[in-house]
Design an enzyme around this catalytic site. Sequence first.
Site, PDB file in Angstrom:
ATOM      1  N   ASP A 275       0.878  -1.169   0.000  1.00  0.00           N
ATOM      2  CA  ASP A 275       0.000   0.000   0.000  1.00  0.00           C
ATOM      3  C   ASP A 275       0.924   1.230   0.000  1.00  0.00           C
ATOM      4  O   ASP A 275       2.128   1.129   0.246  1.00  0.00           O
ATOM      5  CB  ASP A 275      -0.936  -0.009   1.217  1.00  0.00           C
ATOM      6  CG  ASP A 275      -2.114   0.952   1.018  1.00  0.00           C
ATOM      7  OD1 ASP A 275      -2.059   1.789   0.084  1.00  0.00           O
ATOM      8  OD2 ASP A 275      -3.090   0.882   1.792  1.00  0.00           O
TER       9      ASP A 275
HETATM   10  C1  BGC Z   1      -5.023   3.435   0.245  1.00  0.00           C
HETATM   11  C2  BGC Z   1      -5.188   2.431  -0.876  1.00  0.00           C
HETATM   12  C3  BGC Z   1      -5.083   3.136  -2.196  1.00  0.00           C
HETATM   13  C4  BGC Z   1      -3.745   3.842  -2.268  1.00  0.00           C
HETATM   14  C5  BGC Z   1      -3.511   4.571  -3.575  1.00  0.00           C
HETATM   15  C6  BGC Z   1      -3.770   4.281   0.075  1.00  0.00           C
HETATM   16  O1  BGC Z   1      -3.755   5.320   0.988  1.00  0.00           O
HETATM   17  O2  BGC Z   1      -4.971   2.756   1.478  1.00  0.00           O
HETATM   18  O3  BGC Z   1      -6.417   1.786  -0.754  1.00  0.00           O
HETATM   19  O4  BGC Z   1      -5.256   2.234  -3.246  1.00  0.00           O
HETATM   20  O5  BGC Z   1      -3.679   4.797  -1.227  1.00  0.00           O
HETATM   21  O6  BGC Z   1      -4.310   5.668  -3.700  1.00  0.00           O
END
Ligand code: BGC
Length: 765
Positions: A275
């Site tokens: 993530d």
């Molecule tokens: C979130 C993810 C997301 C990623 C990209 C993160 O903060 O937890 O779910 O896909 O950002 O935007």
Amino acid sequence: MKKTIFFSSFLALMGMANGQNTSHVPQLGKDKVEDVIAAMTQQEKVYLLMGLGENNWMNPPTGPTHVIIAGEAGLTWAIPRLGITPTVMTDGPAGLRIDPHPEGLNITRFCTAFPTATALASTWNTEMVENVGKAMGNEVLEYGSDVLLSPAINIHRNPLSGRNFEYYSEDPLIAGKMGAAMVRGVQSNGVGTSLKHFVANNIETNRKTINAVISQRALREIYLRGFETVVKEAQPWTVMTSYNRLNGFYTSENYDLVTKILRDEWKFQGMVMSDWWAGADAVAQMNSGNDMIQPGCNQREELLRALKYKLIDEKVIDRNLARILTYILRTKRFSGYAFTNKPDLDAHALVSRTAASEGMVLLKNDKNALPFNNVKRVALFGKTSYRFICGGTGSGEVNYKSAFTINESFENYGYKVAKPLETIYKSFIDSVTSKAKKEDKKFVVDFHPELKLNKEQIKSQLQNSDVAIITIGRNGGEGWERQIVDNFYLSATEKQLIKDISEIYHAANKKVIVVLNIGGVVATADWRNYPDAILLAWQTGQEGANAIVEILKGKVNPSGKLPMSFPMEYSDVPSAKTFPGEPADNPVNAVYSEGIYVGYRYYESFKVPTAYEFGYGLSYTQFEYSNIQLSSKSFQNELTVKMTVKNIGKKEGKEAVQLYLHAPNVEIEKPVEELKGFAKTRLLKPGESQEITFTLDKRALASFWTNISSWVAEKGDYEVRIGASAKDIRLTSTFNLPETVVVEKVNNVLYPNRPVTDLSISDKK
Ligand code: BGC
């Protein structure tokens, strides 16, 4: 700030500068992946293991540029000299999230806002979810993205958790089946998905550091189970590890999780990415099998140094690169697909509307208050009647072109909306919006307290309306939890409004309907007696307001059911005492001491009353369940259960049928019942029937025995319960398993780093 991304061939120059032999340079797609990797410099390797850095602007490139996309979440590097194309990764669970007005380009790229995952799960219709996935995936493809960062399938462990709207259910079977349907749908377009957040990302407080302490049994049965289903049934192109720690380690740094379970046990074939900004130790991430770090910032230096001083085996890097290159090879961008920027948004709006109608749940309908009977004029109370909440905030947000509000939708369908009331709310909304800072204007009304109305203001609407509709709204998003007061529980103003309107309208013999335009569970027990009907409309995308009107007027018969339980009180929630974690003011650890007793597994086993139980939802017609037939009374390898659903009411409708299993409780204790199958009928006309078939395999009978790290089906009598909800069991039958069977032995991994004693039914006695 709008950002437009440009790419260059600067890495090509980098490779040359590193003294590569250019006589035969292996090319991705033409030469073997291993040969391409062998031709890479260490620097190129490290760049490819990561995204482009924070804001995609680490090392702004020089040289020839071309626009990729705008508003995406992440990119991967191109290395033109090796034929390696860039790839684009975009959020998220309710539709593609990109910038609709890319700077420097004379195009608009609006996307369809589909219902949130919670609303999709409420359809109990995997075919419907697959169709939504197909439409979503088509926008991913035609707007030039390669991977949709979705589905998100974490468990609704606690109703306050800020991201529940992005997730499907409190039950792993629903989360898994819905997630698999979504992956199939999106990937049918030749683009990828990212199954997230692997695993146990159920808390938003201190989300990047919190340590979830979970027993191996609860992990296997509840938190890992849905991921296992999606991986085995649909093979997502990528998996995204989560922010949190699990039993002491960051998930992205955990070899046992990412390699032993995901790849060795479940046979995941794709690429794993972190993530965004997750984890702390890039070397540990590489070693665990977390192939790519997103977006990748200072880890570049860290990895280069680790390579230089041999603190990481280059073979590990090459293994991860092979998976990344295999992913790149799959993309349509690699094969030169010329995306159109013109997905069929009208067709997708229709898909969104159909799913929205099917995901709405009718919670209450006293004396057939719905569908409308002789209603021509509506009084719309509540700010949310004039500001529909399509979806949540954060990476789950979608930039759609337009969405009707509930008042507009009523007018679209020929109703007269009480204008004096509309004026009161519209000027309230204008005043709240005008006072907000520019960056807060978009959502300020959603988070603002409800407008108070006095009784005279309410009474004066009687003459303009045949019915009162009160819309209660909630918004939320990642990074924070919802609050108990004034959020989970309705505020005093909201409750007063419902009470006063109900008393005034009932005195005039007129009905009152509450519409819940919310992302997650709210309390209902303390106000639900007032209105005649309650429609749980969820956050159902850009077409949600139209779908609400179609249900209220009876054009569509509601068929959604709850994929989670609605408790009577927050204190009834099994994780209420431990959520979000300890110490309460700044949690470090979150001990999941309720163990396997999440949601209905807890309420039903511990006989704790709920306001609306798991699986509950009303219809404008009635269904009769009959003729349960088991293929055998003794379980061998598999068993089928057949039954018949008949529409015995006066309106056509669909029914979500649920199969629960009550397993013997001899060697280890089990929840009193667990969902093991579900099906949605087709649209049944009055008098029409449909036969439904469920299949139970050995795993459906098995529980996880921690002491031997195995899935075990215990011998004895099993009761099959076919229900319209977890409580409304209509048919039962039994079969016997003659001998206890070890169905599958798995790795003994992921044990808690501190003692955790799971809740047990014996604690109650
Ligand atoms: C979130 C993810 C997301 C990623 C990209 C993160 O903060 O937890 O779910 O896909 O950002 O935007």
